[in-house]
Design an enzyme around this catalytic site. Structure first.
Site, PDB file in Angstrom:
ATOM      1  N   THR A  93     -42.307 -11.081 -11.902  1.00 57.00           N
ATOM      2  CA  THR A  93     -42.314 -12.308 -12.703  1.00 57.00           C
ATOM      3  C   THR A  93     -40.956 -12.422 -13.408  1.00 57.00           C
ATOM      4  O   THR A  93     -40.872 -12.322 -14.623  1.00 57.00           O
ATOM      5  CB  THR A  93     -43.438 -12.251 -13.762  1.00 57.00           C
ATOM      6  OG1 THR A  93     -43.361 -10.987 -14.457  1.00 57.00           O
ATOM      7  CG2 THR A  93     -44.803 -12.364 -13.140  1.00 57.00           C
ATOM      8  N   GLU A 162     -49.786  -3.616 -17.874  1.00 53.90           N
ATOM      9  CA  GLU A 162     -49.418  -2.221 -17.648  1.00 53.90           C
ATOM     10  C   GLU A 162     -48.369  -1.792 -18.671  1.00 53.90           C
ATOM     11  O   GLU A 162     -47.391  -2.486 -18.869  1.00 53.90           O
ATOM     12  CB  GLU A 162     -48.884  -2.064 -16.219  1.00 53.90           C
ATOM     13  CG  GLU A 162     -48.561  -0.647 -15.847  1.00 53.90           C
ATOM     14  CD  GLU A 162     -49.703   0.292 -16.217  1.00 53.90           C
ATOM     15  OE1 GLU A 162     -50.822   0.122 -15.731  1.00 53.90           O
ATOM     16  OE2 GLU A 162     -49.462   1.216 -17.032  1.00 53.90           O
ATOM     17  N   LYS A 221     -49.074  -7.659 -24.480  1.00 57.33           N
ATOM     18  CA  LYS A 221     -48.060  -7.030 -23.618  1.00 57.33           C
ATOM     19  C   LYS A 221     -46.657  -7.509 -23.995  1.00 57.33           C
ATOM     20  O   LYS A 221     -45.741  -6.701 -24.173  1.00 57.33           O
ATOM     21  CB  LYS A 221     -48.363  -7.354 -22.153  1.00 57.33           C
ATOM     22  CG  LYS A 221     -47.341  -6.834 -21.181  1.00 57.33           C
ATOM     23  CD  LYS A 221     -47.234  -5.330 -21.188  1.00 57.33           C
ATOM     24  CE  LYS A 221     -45.917  -4.888 -20.596  1.00 57.33           C
ATOM     25  NZ  LYS A 221     -45.736  -3.450 -20.597  1.00 57.33           N
ATOM     26  N   CYS A 277     -37.877  -5.201 -17.852  1.00 54.49           N
ATOM     27  CA  CYS A 277     -38.918  -5.783 -18.705  1.00 54.49           C
ATOM     28  C   CYS A 277     -38.445  -6.323 -20.046  1.00 54.49           C
ATOM     29  O   CYS A 277     -38.765  -7.459 -20.396  1.00 54.49           O
ATOM     30  CB  CYS A 277     -40.008  -4.744 -18.958  1.00 54.49           C
ATOM     31  SG  CYS A 277     -40.930  -4.365 -17.469  1.00 54.49           S
TER      32      CYS A 277
END
Ligand code: NAD
Ligand code: UDX
Length: 463
Positions: A93, A162, A221, A277
């Protein structure tokens, strides 16, 4: 419902290790990981475990324990979707590079494609699990697509973000601080949550499995990554102040980290955080806040990225300044290219940006990294698009021997905290370098005093 058959779409850094651990811990569940990237699947199936596409300590053993038994890697996406009761979506993503939200919003095209494919194939009820990191309220979009384009079967959408970190993925998966599962508050939603809880309960204590509504899970997240990155930017901001005042950032980090309210982790000053991330997720958070008109919230989080960019640039300009304001034609050795140790992942690695800045100053860069392949390094630089590909190949040389990388260099920059760098014969490295020989430790891992005794001019972040 007892889950017997799982499919995971996306065999990357998250899908691969996560599903391998589920298969390893749940021998009675068949786990099939599918990907459209044929080479990636071939690499996961490679007999030689050194060729797995993701390097993580301990991963090869986990894969070996389950592969061919109840763990399968395949390109047959439709078959795996059809057979599974539970489908994890673990595709990438990335930050959007076009259109509305360019440079900030998450690009959800791969997620949407997965939803449409599931809808086209599914012939019986499915639980669809968001494993990818997604903007809050994405589950609604997935549900709309499934409900409106599907074959009339029922779907439950769960969010199960995750939290593994690369380099420690296997340990993080075997002993997570917590597992988070968000689902609908309806009876069917709660049943779907319970089905996934049961999978994890095979090895994780139930009190560590947290259940919430979908939106809290999705937002948690992004928030977790924003808080972690914020700590790194906070200590990096202080590192610059340390350099001006004679304070030592390592001492400051230790002193504040002993306050149990602050805690010692994630306070290591560095050349800047990298990885696929942190930046992506904060940019996404900023975009979401702006889209709700929350400009102060957006500006607050954006500052974490601004500080990180500043830290990378500052490191490069310190090298130029220290080398008498010119690195033109000088060989600068980079030890490390990965964004952190124990991974072969280089996405958003600080090394890429430091190299780019030094290439603008006409330096010759020599790179050594124990796990990163030559092609990846050139691809990373080419992807920036800041100079022709030929120029990157002309001015950047990739070595497989660290001593050769450092031979005749004017300076060494430590960009990744690989343990092996501490074990090198630094006297031998010094003897073969141009003098004065400089070391710029961007990870604060080397013993400066020892290097100075050898003769190096040593500098580290925050001192
Ligand atoms: P990745 O790029 O390593 O892997 C994604 C894989 O999905 C690729 O192999 C790609 O080919 C495949 N793919 C894309 N579209 C597909 C489709 N339609 N059908 C089949 N396969 C498809 O990405 P990653 O690092 O594993 O990250 C995946 C998600 O997990 C992201 O949302 C990321 O933010 C999140 N995440 C990553 C980490 C991490 O440490 N890398 C940690 C936590 C969460
Ligand atoms: C991060 C989150 O930690 C993880 O929970 C999430 O699932 C994915 O994103 P990752 O990016 O793999 O994991 O590694 P992480 O250990 O968080 O490090 C990120 C970057 O921050 C690295 O470049 C690392 O070197 C840097 N960092 C980390 C510091 O510079 N100082 C620190 O104290 C900690």
């Amino acid at each position: 419902m007892r889950i017997k058959n799982i499919c995971c779409i996306g065999a990357g850094y998250v899908g691969g290790p996560t599903m391998a651990v589920i298969a390893h811990k749940c021998p009675d569940i068949k786990v099939t990981i599918v990907d459209i990237n044929e080479q990636r699947i071939a690499d996961w199936n490679d007999e030689n475990l050194d060729n797995l596409p993701v390097y993580e300590p301990g991963l090869a053993d986990i894969v070996a324990s389950a592969r061919g038994r109840n763990l399968f890697f395949s390109t047959d996406v439709e078959k795996a979707i059809d057979e599974a009761q539970m489908i994890f979506i673990s595709v990438n993503t990335p930050t959007k590079t076009y259109g509305l939200g360019k440079g900030k919003a998450a690009d959800l095209k791969y997620i949407e494609l997965c939803a449409r494919q599931i809808a086209a194939v599914a012939k019986n009820d499915k639980i669809v699990v968001e494993k990818s990191t997604l903007p809050v309220r994405t589950a609604q979009a997935i549900k709309d697509i499934l409900d409106n384009t599907g074959n009339g079967v029922q779907y439950q959408i769960l969010s199960n973000p995750e939290f593994l970190a690369e380099g420690t993925a296997v340990q993080d998966l075997l002993n997570p601080d917590r597992v988070l599962i968000g689902g609908d508050t309806t009876k069917e939603g709660q049943e779907a949550i319970e089905a996934l809880v049961e999978v994890y309960a095979n090895w994780i204590p139930r009190e560590n499995i947290l259940t919430t509504n979908v939106w809290s899970s999705e937002l948690s997240k992004l928030t977790a990554n924003a808080f972690l990155a914020q700590r790194v930017s906070s200590i990096n901001a202080i590192s610059e102040l340390c350099e001006k005042t004679g304070a030592d950032v390592n001492e400051v980090a230790k002193a504040i980290g002993m306050d149990s309210r602050i805690g010692p982790k994630f306070l290591k000053a560095s050349v800047g955080f990298g990885g696929s991330c942190f930046q992506k997720d904060i940019l996404n958070l900023v975009y979401i806040a702006k889209s709700y008109g929350l400009h102060e919230v957006a500006d607050y989080w954006e500052q974490v990225i601004i500080m990180n960019d500043h830290q990378k640039r500052r490191f490069a300009s310190n090298i130029v300044r220290t080398l008498y304001n010119t690195v033109s034609g000088k060989k600068i050795a980079f030890l490390g290219w990965a964004f952190k140790k124990d991974t072969n992942d280089t996405r958003e690695s600080a090394a890429i940006y430091v190299a780019d800045d030094l290439l603008f100053e006409q330096a010759n860069i020599a790179v050594y990294d124990p796990k990163v392949e030559k092609g990846t390094i050139y691809r990373d630089l080419d992807y920036l698009g800041t100079r022709p590909a030929d120029a990157n190949r002309e001015n950047v040389t990739v070595y497989t021997d660290p001593y050769e990388a450092c031979r005749d260099a004017h300076a060494i920059a430590i960009l990744t905290e690989w343990d092996e760098f501490k074990q090198y014969d630094w006297q031998r490295i010094y003897d073969n370098m141009k003098k004065p020989a400089f070391v710029f430790d961007g990870r604060n891992i080397l013993e400066g005093q020892k290097l100075e005794q050898i003769g190096f001019v040593f500098s580290e972040i925050g001192k």
